[in-house]
Design an enzyme around this catalytic site. Structure first.
Site, PDB file in Angstrom:
ATOM      1  N   GLY A 142       1.188  -1.456   0.335  1.00  0.00           N
ATOM      2  CA  GLY A 142       0.167   0.375  -0.301  1.00  0.00           C
ATOM      3  C   GLY A 142       0.613   0.992  -0.039  1.00  0.00           C
ATOM      4  N   GLY A 198       6.726  -9.370 -15.366  1.00  0.00           N
ATOM      5  CA  GLY A 198       8.648  -8.919 -15.104  1.00  0.00           C
ATOM      6  C   GLY A 198       9.000  -8.340 -16.528  1.00  0.00           C
ATOM      7  N   ASP A 201      17.462  -4.757  -8.366  1.00  0.00           N
ATOM      8  CA  ASP A 201      15.989  -5.123  -7.596  1.00  0.00           C
ATOM      9  C   ASP A 201      14.821  -5.246  -8.276  1.00  0.00           C
ATOM     10  OD1 ASP A 201      15.031  -5.617  -4.712  1.00  0.00           O
ATOM     11  OD2 ASP A 201      15.805  -4.551  -4.367  1.00  0.00           O
ATOM     12  N   ASP A 232       4.306  -2.551  -7.601  1.00  0.00           N
ATOM     13  CA  ASP A 232       4.007  -0.953  -6.905  1.00  0.00           C
ATOM     14  C   ASP A 232       4.300  -0.190  -7.186  1.00  0.00           C
ATOM     15  OD1 ASP A 232       3.002  -3.784  -4.745  1.00  0.00           O
ATOM     16  OD2 ASP A 232       5.388  -2.924  -3.606  1.00  0.00           O
TER      17      ASP A 232
END
Ligand code: RIB
Length: 308
Positions: A42, A216, A244, A250
């Protein structure tokens, strides 16, 4: 002018270990470095949305501890308003244990305050006033369903995966999932991009107005209902060196939500989100790795056109 985005979801302190290779079951490995980061799906999505120019309010739950203070600071620095963030006495702020190796990661979340939730009337008002409400599944499913019922437009990142009933599915525009979450929710194979497209289509036929599958480096798939049929399009991603991938999903959801709140249509929002995620994987961590609007606009030139 950008519309209001309300993100309702988790905040975690991420305890990150960098390793040469992810450990298998029963295996012990030595870390080459460790750090703590602000995190939680979130909080990450709220920060990612704000950094690309969104007007963002956050609704969530934390403990009364130093981790909460650091998370508040990180969100404030990105311009996220936290009037809907409440402290729960006697419970620790959520914590995530993140292992990172060669651009891949494994995450275990200890939810803490993220699962201690009483909803208030002022939060209902905030959710109703939003142009876009964004949620994930690191908070109770009942709270997510409540928020979906109040939202004018609802974006659900179903991570970690859970079974979604048809009422909730019908509100998701879009539902955003990766290939593992899509397999768990649809029950279909998602090993190839084409299979992911078919599984996303099946969720649209079950009632979701639109589904975005993040894959991805392979890009993403968009399935959406148009009149009586479902259109599936494929969006490739720019080829970049990933250091990374933690929180890249997100970055994608945050940027997608800002684009939608700005009035973009879904294919435009998917291209914008693809550019944002491709930038985020090139730096370690989450909030600090998320790009600004200017960076995303420049990176858009490297995003290939979508195709059917
Ligand atoms: O999506 C990445 C996030 O998942 C991490 O920041 C961690 O906190 C978990 O919520």
């Amino acid at each position: 002018m950008t519309g209001l985005i309300v993100v309702i979801g988790s905040m975690n302190q991420d305890v990150v270990c960098e390793v040469a290779k992810l450990p298998g079951p029963g295996e012990t490995v030595l870390a080459v470095g460790s750090r703590t980061n602000p995190g939680g799906k979130g909080a990450n999505q709220a920060v990612a949305a704000a950094k690309v120019g969104g007007c963002v309010e956050f609704v969530g739950r934390v403990g009364r501890d130093s981790a909460a203070a650091a998370l508040r600071d990180s969100m404030g620095a990105a311009g996220v308003k936290t009037t809907g963030l409440r402290e729960v006495p006697g419970v620790r702020t959520g914590r995530a244990y993140v292992t990172v190796a060669a651009g891949e990661n494994q995450i275990v979340v200890d939810p803490g305050a993220n699962f201690v939730w009483e909803s208030g009337a002022d939060e209902a008002e905030l959710l109703e006033s939003a142009d876009v409400v964004v949620a994930q599944l690191e908070i109770p499913l009942a709270v997510v369903a409540w928020a979906a019922g109040l939202a004018r437009r609802f974006v659900l990142n179903a991570a970690p995966a859970a079974q979604l009933d048809d009422d909730l599915l019908r509100r998701c525009d879009p539902l955003v999932v990766n290939e593992y979450e899509l397999a768990a929710i649809s029950g279909a194979a998602t090993e190839t991009t084409e299979q992911a497209g078919q599984a996303a289509r099946s969720l649209c036929l079950r009632g979701a107005p639109s589904v975005v599958v993040t894959l991805g480096a392979a890009g993403s798939v968009l399935a959406r209902k148009i009149s009586d049929s479902v259109e599936v399009t494929y969006q490739a991603a720019p080829q970049v060196d990933s250091v990374d991938s933690t929180g890249a999903g997100d970055a994608y959801v945050g940027a997608l939500s800002t684009a939608l709140a700005d009035g973009a249509d879904l294919p435009e929002a998917v291209a914008f989100a693809t550019a944002a995620a491709s930038l985020s994987v090139q730096s370690p961590g989450t909030h600090a790795a998320y790009p600004t609007r200017g960076q995303v606009v420049s990176a858009l030139a490297a995003v290939p056109p979508a195709h059917n």
